[in-house]
Design a protein around this motif. Structure first.
Motif, mmCIF file in Angstrom:
data_model
loop_
_atom_site.group_PDB
_atom_site.id
_atom_site.type_symbol
_atom_site.label_atom_id
_atom_site.label_comp_id
_atom_site.label_asym_id
_atom_site.label_seq_id
_atom_site.Cartn_x
_atom_site.Cartn_y
_atom_site.Cartn_z
ATOM 1 N N LYS A 57 18.201 -22.382 151.528
ATOM 2 C CA LYS A 57 17.549 -24.043 151.839
ATOM 3 C C LYS A 57 17.783 -24.218 153.442
ATOM 4 C CE LYS A 57 19.210 -26.312 147.790
ATOM 5 N NZ LYS A 57 20.540 -27.083 147.472
ATOM 6 N N LYS A 100 19.482 -26.752 154.833
ATOM 7 C CA LYS A 100 20.923 -27.045 155.301
ATOM 8 C C LYS A 100 21.750 -25.331 155.324
ATOM 9 C CE LYS A 100 22.472 -27.606 150.943
ATOM 10 N NZ LYS A 100 23.476 -27.780 149.735
ATOM 11 N N ARG A 108 24.155 -24.060 158.576
ATOM 12 C CA ARG A 108 25.280 -23.484 158.394
ATOM 13 C C ARG A 108 25.158 -21.831 158.726
ATOM 14 N NH1 ARG A 108 25.874 -26.321 153.601
ATOM 15 N NH2 ARG A 108 25.528 -24.274 152.525
ATOM 16 N N GLN A 157 36.393 -20.622 136.048
ATOM 17 C CA GLN A 157 37.628 -20.969 137.283
ATOM 18 C C GLN A 157 38.430 -19.829 137.049
ATOM 19 O OE1 GLN A 157 38.340 -24.233 137.788
ATOM 20 N NE2 GLN A 157 36.071 -24.359 137.161
ATOM 21 N N VAL A 217 33.387 -20.380 148.699
ATOM 22 C CA VAL A 217 32.260 -19.970 147.413
ATOM 23 C C VAL A 217 32.255 -20.904 146.432
ATOM 24 C CG1 VAL A 217 31.101 -18.248 146.020
ATOM 25 C CG2 VAL A 217 32.467 -17.610 147.488
ATOM 26 N N PHE A 218 32.945 -21.140 145.902
ATOM 27 C CA PHE A 218 33.529 -22.330 144.787
ATOM 28 C C PHE A 218 33.493 -23.629 145.891
ATOM 29 C CE2 PHE A 218 34.561 -18.590 142.702
ATOM 30 C CZ PHE A 218 33.857 -19.117 141.849
ATOM 31 N N THR A 219 33.978 -24.317 147.014
ATOM 32 C CA THR A 219 32.736 -25.737 147.596
ATOM 33 C C THR A 219 32.213 -25.811 148.266
ATOM 34 O OG1 THR A 219 34.684 -24.757 149.191
ATOM 35 C CG2 THR A 219 35.983 -26.370 147.915
ATOM 36 N N ASN A 220 31.917 -24.878 148.952
ATOM 37 C CA ASN A 220 30.370 -24.406 149.799
ATOM 38 C C ASN A 220 29.263 -23.428 149.895
ATOM 39 O OD1 ASN A 220 28.649 -26.019 151.376
ATOM 40 N ND2 ASN A 220 29.852 -25.747 152.743
ATOM 41 N N PRO A 221 29.110 -23.112 148.839
ATOM 42 C CA PRO A 221 28.335 -21.417 148.311
ATOM 43 C C PRO A 221 27.348 -21.549 149.975
ATOM 44 C CG PRO A 221 27.961 -23.137 146.741
ATOM 45 C CD PRO A 221 29.369 -23.627 147.473
ATOM 46 N N GLU A 271 21.871 -20.972 147.573
ATOM 47 C CA GLU A 271 21.033 -21.183 146.690
ATOM 48 C C GLU A 271 21.482 -20.298 145.328
ATOM 49 O OE1 GLU A 271 16.902 -22.916 147.078
ATOM 50 O OE2 GLU A 271 17.534 -24.144 145.436
ATOM 51 N N GLN A 289 24.894 -21.751 144.146
ATOM 52 C CA GLN A 289 25.518 -22.665 144.165
ATOM 53 C C GLN A 289 24.965 -22.862 142.696
ATOM 54 O OE1 GLN A 289 26.480 -26.118 146.865
ATOM 55 N NE2 GLN A 289 23.761 -26.501 146.017
ATOM 56 N N ASP A 290 23.755 -22.603 142.372
ATOM 57 C CA ASP A 290 23.084 -23.107 140.773
ATOM 58 C C ASP A 290 24.052 -22.253 139.860
ATOM 59 O OD1 ASP A 290 21.092 -23.747 141.415
ATOM 60 O OD2 ASP A 290 19.158 -22.678 141.818
ATOM 61 N N ILE A 293 26.876 -21.111 140.096
ATOM 62 C CA ILE A 293 28.891 -21.716 139.459
ATOM 63 C C ILE A 293 28.255 -22.591 139.127
ATOM 64 C CG2 ILE A 293 29.633 -19.558 141.128
ATOM 65 C CD1 ILE A 293 29.657 -22.030 143.443
ATOM 66 N N THR A 294 27.609 -23.355 139.218
ATOM 67 C CA THR A 294 27.857 -25.043 139.157
ATOM 68 C C THR A 294 26.971 -25.137 137.570
ATOM 69 O OG1 THR A 294 25.470 -25.619 139.445
ATOM 70 C CG2 THR A 294 27.579 -26.359 141.585
ATOM 71 N N GLY A 295 26.262 -23.688 137.234
ATOM 72 C CA GLY A 295 25.843 -23.886 135.776
ATOM 73 C C GLY A 295 24.712 -24.899 135.835
#
Lengths: 225, 295
Positions: free
Chosen positions: B8, B10, B14, B251, B277-281, B284, B287-288, B290-292
């Motif tokens: 993305k 953003k 980064r 988790q 990785v778990f707060t700000n991967p 994309e 992110q897709d 780990i967030t399901g």
């Protein structure tokens, strides 16, 4: 954005989003109403603001409960986690803005007490100016939250609307009035308290913008600008 | 491969920030093909270094050009959807893939600067040095004592019964199992609960003095209490060993590891500090997943 495999989670997140929007809408209305009561010198309108603060507090409790439930059930990570955490922080700022509007409403009730003479409109100009600014900032912060458009958030962060400076200017002007007529000191102090409350509203809007940037970009810019 | 697209905007900004800070990040190929791994592949004080690792099962190119360091006293989680190559990669580290006839590995894997795939490498001591714990507890059909004693015996690590007793006790203590089994060492290992059996397998791995422990979904067959005990154990073992763990529990990865590597379709997409990785991967796809939002 793609949907979660578990659609219920999408539903929960969007429910949370709309609860925050509803709360923000209520707080915007509280601020608008309190400024109307000042404009019209109408105590009964200010009293409504005081009474409606309970609804604002109930939203805070409801949203906190939703946040807890999502954390417990979904263990969100990445952008979902940032969203949930940011919302839990934004809600605190919204509730505080609600408290400030109540503080202003109570001062207005005192100022426009039928037993005393109404304040000189000249003294109130600074409040009107700061009120307009705070209302604009709260609308920007709410828009930023709703759309995820960070342009609005960065406008707030950059300080295009500077409530702090406006407050300082207001103090100077109120002092000038007091120096000219020492009998105005009581009124001027009330007005300064209202201006301070409006300045705090502006600061809470900036906090909301900061959490928006964290939510969308993952950057924590608090205390850095 | 067309599902693996680009970052993305953003994420690109980064990335530029990271690059401007001289942090080792290779930019993705934004033309639609999956580019190099995002994030730093390097570890402080690396024990294992992997460069351009490719694995083929016959014609199937199972993992592609993996570059990754694993640090000493580090726990690294390997995550990704089923079939992404994380277990295959794990099994390369102690040449467990040698047992698969159609499997071909190329590239370079070094442990303490020794090439694991050198012609002169003896895999028996290698697998003692790089121990492995599997998804399903697999104790030998022997007593608890013999499960632990077997490895040291065949590797010649104990010359007397007293030494063997000492190894058995210390291994069981390190695995947090001693107090639960000290009075029944000669009962069958298979009679223990699932969580105890898994800790027995970990004790068995520890008994041959490994330097690296590989864990392939070690808690997937365990209840939450047994899982918590294994996770506590992993944290304690980190003080002495290097640990790579494959897990499907996001988790768990977030709880136990210092670094996390995300695999997708045989490629290492992103690697970084677990907290990042778990707060700000950065990617994309990460992110897709780990967030399901995957599949």
């Amino acid at each position: 954005m793609k949907e979660h495999t578990v659609h219920l989670f999408d539903g929960e997140l969007s429910h949370l989003h709309y609860l925050v929007l509803e709360m923000a809408g209520l707080v915007i209305d509280q601020l608008d109403t309190v400024m109307t009561s000042l404009d019209e010198g109408e105590v009964s309108i200010a009293e409504k603001v005081v009474a409606r603060d309970r609804e604002v507090n109930e939203y805070e409790l409801k949203i906190d409960a939703e946040v807890l439930s999502i954390l417990a059930k979904r263990s969100p990570v990445a952008n979902d986690l940032r969203k949930v955490i940011s919302i839990s922080k934004i809600v605190v700022d919204l509730e505080r803005i609600g408290d400030e509007t109540v503080r202003i409403a109570k001062l207005i009730i005192d100022m426009f007490d039928p037993q005393t003479s109404d304040p000189n409109p000249q003294l109130l100009r600074d409040i009107v100016r700061m009120g307009t600014m705070a209302r604009g900032m709260l609308r920007k912060a709410t828009d930023a939250f709703d759309t995820g458009n960070l342009d609005d958030a960065y406008v707030l962060i950059r300080g295009d609307w500077d409530c702090g400076q406006e407050f300082q200017d207001g103090i100077r002007r109120q002092l000038t009035f007091v120096l000219q007529d020492a009998r105005l000191i009581g009124r001027a102090l009330d007005i300064l308290q209202i201006m301070k409350a409006l300045e705090r509203c502006g600061n809470h809007c900036i906090n909301i913008a900061e959490f928006m940037i964290f939510m969308v970009e993952g950057k924590d810019i608090r205390h850095r600008h | 491969m067309n599902t693996v697209t680009q970052l993305k905007p953003k994420s690109v900004s980064r990335m530029k920030t990271l690059i401007s800070k001289n942090i080792s990040v290779k930019p993705l190929n934004l033309q639609g093909e999956m580019g190099a791994t995002v994030g730093s592949i390097h570890a402080d004080n690396p024990r294992i270094t992997c460069r351009n690792v490719n694995v083929f099962y016959g014609e199937n190119h199972a993992i592609q050009d993996i570059n990754l360091d694993i640090g000493t006293n580090e726990v690294i989680s390997l995550i990704g959807p089923s079939g992404c190559g994380k277990s295959t990669f794990l099994r390369c580290l102690n040449r467990m893939n040698d047992t698969v006839e159609s499997c071909r590995v190329n590239g370079e894997i070094k442990i303490d600067n020794v090439d694991v795939y050198s012609k002169h490498m003896d895999v028996v001591p290698l697998r003692a040095q790089v121990g492995m714990v599997f998804q399903k507890p697999n104790p030998f059909p022997k007593s608890i004592y013999d499960n632990i004693a077997y490895g040291p015996k065949i590797h010649g690590l104990a010359s007397t019964k007293a030494e063997l007793d000492q190894i058995v006790e210390s291994s069981l203590r390190k695995a947090g199992l001693w107090d639960e089994v000290k009075d029944r060492l000669h009962q069958p290992g298979t009679g223990l609960s699932g969580g105890q059996q898994q800790r027995l397998c970990i004790a068995r791995t520890l008994s041959v003095e490994p330097e690296v422990i590989l864990m392939d979904e070690p808690c997937s067959a365990l209840d939450p209490i047994a899982t918590a005990k294994i996770e506590q154990l992993i944290d304690e073992l980190r003080q002495r060993y290097t640990i790579a763990i494959v897990t499907h529990s996001m988790q768990q990865a977030a709880r136990v590891s210092q670094r996390t590597a995300y695999f997708h379709l045989g490629k290492l997409i992103e690697v970084g500090k677990t907290s990042d990785v778990f707060t700000n991967p950065l990617h994309e796809l990460t992110q897709d997943y780990i967030t399901g939002r995957f599949g």
